[in-house]
Design a protein around this motif. Sequence first.
Motif, short mmCIF file in Angstrom:
data_model
loop_
_atom_site.label_atom_id
_atom_site.label_comp_id
_atom_site.label_asym_id
_atom_site.label_seq_id
_atom_site.Cartn_x
_atom_site.Cartn_y
_atom_site.Cartn_z
N ARG A 122 0.97 -1.35 -0.05
CA ARG A 122 0.12 0.11 -0.21
C ARG A 122 1.06 1.54 -0.12
O ARG A 122 0.72 2.10 -0.86
CB ARG A 122 -0.93 -0.04 1.25
CG ARG A 122 -1.92 0.94 1.22
CD ARG A 122 -3.18 0.65 1.71
NE ARG A 122 -4.12 1.82 2.21
CZ ARG A 122 -4.85 2.52 1.23
NH1 ARG A 122 -5.09 2.28 -0.09
NH2 ARG A 122 -5.42 3.57 1.47
N GLY A 196 -4.53 10.98 -5.58
CA GLY A 196 -5.29 10.12 -5.20
C GLY A 196 -6.41 10.92 -4.08
O GLY A 196 -7.39 10.30 -3.72
N TYR A 222 -11.50 4.40 -4.18
CA TYR A 222 -10.23 4.04 -4.87
C TYR A 222 -9.12 4.16 -3.63
O TYR A 222 -9.31 3.89 -2.56
CB TYR A 222 -9.81 5.26 -5.68
CG TYR A 222 -10.75 5.03 -6.89
CD1 TYR A 222 -10.34 4.35 -7.88
CD2 TYR A 222 -12.03 5.68 -7.08
CE1 TYR A 222 -11.25 4.03 -9.01
CE2 TYR A 222 -12.65 5.63 -8.41
CZ TYR A 222 -12.50 4.78 -9.23
OH TYR A 222 -13.05 4.40 -10.23
N ARG A 223 -7.82 4.61 -4.04
CA ARG A 223 -6.80 4.42 -3.05
C ARG A 223 -7.11 5.21 -1.68
O ARG A 223 -6.69 4.68 -0.71
CB ARG A 223 -5.39 4.83 -3.42
CG ARG A 223 -4.21 4.68 -2.96
CD ARG A 223 -3.03 5.08 -3.27
NE ARG A 223 -1.83 4.50 -2.53
CZ ARG A 223 -0.59 5.02 -2.62
NH1 ARG A 223 -0.41 6.36 -3.32
NH2 ARG A 223 0.44 4.74 -1.75
N HIS A 311 -11.10 -0.37 0.29
CA HIS A 311 -10.56 0.22 -0.75
C HIS A 311 -10.71 -0.85 -2.28
O HIS A 311 -9.70 -1.02 -2.93
CB HIS A 311 -9.07 0.69 -0.64
CG HIS A 311 -8.89 1.58 0.34
ND1 HIS A 311 -9.22 3.12 0.24
CD2 HIS A 311 -8.56 1.32 1.70
CE1 HIS A 311 -8.82 3.55 1.37
NE2 HIS A 311 -8.62 2.74 2.31
N TRP A 314 -9.65 0.55 -5.69
CA TRP A 314 -8.13 0.64 -5.79
C TRP A 314 -7.40 -0.92 -5.96
O TRP A 314 -6.56 -0.99 -6.77
CB TRP A 314 -7.73 1.11 -4.35
CG TRP A 314 -6.20 1.08 -4.17
CD1 TRP A 314 -5.28 1.82 -5.04
CD2 TRP A 314 -5.32 0.19 -3.29
NE1 TRP A 314 -3.92 1.48 -4.48
CE2 TRP A 314 -3.82 0.41 -3.48
CE3 TRP A 314 -5.75 -0.70 -2.06
CZ2 TRP A 314 -2.84 -0.28 -2.80
CZ3 TRP A 314 -4.76 -1.02 -1.46
CH2 TRP A 314 -3.51 -1.20 -2.06
N GLN A 317 -8.02 -1.74 -9.39
CA GLN A 317 -6.91 -1.10 -10.42
C GLN A 317 -5.59 -1.65 -10.02
O GLN A 317 -4.90 -1.82 -11.12
CB GLN A 317 -6.75 0.62 -9.70
CG GLN A 317 -8.09 1.35 -10.26
CD GLN A 317 -7.64 2.64 -9.61
OE1 GLN A 317 -7.14 3.04 -8.40
NE2 GLN A 317 -7.90 3.85 -10.58
N GLU A 318 -5.09 -2.17 -8.83
CA GLU A 318 -3.95 -2.49 -8.96
C GLU A 318 -3.89 -4.08 -9.75
O GLU A 318 -2.80 -4.14 -10.19
CB GLU A 318 -3.51 -2.76 -7.36
CG GLU A 318 -3.39 -1.45 -6.43
CD GLU A 318 -2.25 -0.62 -7.24
OE1 GLU A 318 -1.07 -1.11 -7.03
OE2 GLU A 318 -2.33 0.31 -7.54
#
Length: 340
Positions: A122, A196, A222-223, A311, A314, A317-318
């Motif tokens: 993270r 972010g 998100y993040r 999250h 996020w 996305q990752e």
Amino acid sequence: MTKWLAHARFIIGALALVFVVALAAPSGAQQPSSVNPTASSVKEDQLFKEMNRISGRCSIPDQKACTIEQPAGRDWREFHQKTLPWIGAIAILAMLVVLVIFYLMRGMVKLENGRSGRLIVRFNAFERGIHWMTATCFIVLAITGLNITFGKQTLLPLLGPDGFTTWSQWGKYAHNYLSFPFTLGVIVIALIWIAGNIPNRIDVEWFKRGGGIVGHDHPPAYRFNAGQKMIYWIVVLGGAAIAASGYILMFPFYTTDVTGMQWAQVAHGIVAVLFIAAMLGHIYIGTIGMEGAFEAMGTGTVDVNWAREHHSLWLEQENAKVGPNETQRQPVHPHATPAE
Ligand code: HEM
């Protein structure tokens, strides 16, 4: 005859003494009227009553020193000695009370599905380093700043004049010098995390659903979720305000006059106590308020289930970037073992 002469000498001597005293008396009596020790203070008092200030002419280059007392100065003193301590005590104690009540009612926000046993990075080492450097400076600045606001009432009776003087002097050095790494930390934080932290529509939804903290919902984020974005902007804007006002105080009269100095102190004091109250909330969520949150800044990794619950966007996305097998890895520290 000898007796008579002795009497005569005594009477003449006594008369001479009375004569000398009588001569001396008027000059002594004149003394108070020629040098009146209270005359200047009487003038000051008159001046003060008539003009509400005490100022005059002085021969040193710094003409500000010629004003000894003025109404705005008294307002400032009232603020420093009464208003700010009240605002500070209410803001900080109210926040502590709210957090204790919230903890007693809600307890720690647990991971609903336990731990997966897989971790995702993270925060990298640089991000964590900046965070802890800034946080350490903040805590020292907060303690040494609060000493200026509350120390005289709370610590002076405990430490005594000598102890309190030594502590306050070191506190003042710490406050001055740690302001520089703190400012640097705020600037770096502002730059590395701005992407972010731009507010968007998801944040409205997050708030409406209680942020996953009030209740047991898990609104997507998100993040950084809306709560973390608030903390980010408090740090960036509060940090900018506290640094700007702090440097005005630290380098007096370079950029402003006495009125500006007073306003800088008012701004610095109020922003500081609100900032401290907000950071107490941040510290609460990052430690006892939420299971698994501290690891993000401690080791830099979080459990994938934690990421999914708090999250989810996020995590998607990752995973989309390099695939789950690249971003997620097996735990390397004992607390990340699966709950079941
Ligand atoms: C760049 C950062 C900072 C600078 C340059 C700075 C500078 C200063 C200066 C020069 C003073 C006046 C000290 C005196 O009267 O001798 C002061 C007071 C104070 N500072 Fe800071 N400071 C900074 C950050 C902070 C932070 C982060 C906090 C709290 C979290 C804080 C809290 C306070 C408080 C509470 C006071 C006392 C206000 C009062 O009672 O009048 N400061 N600061």
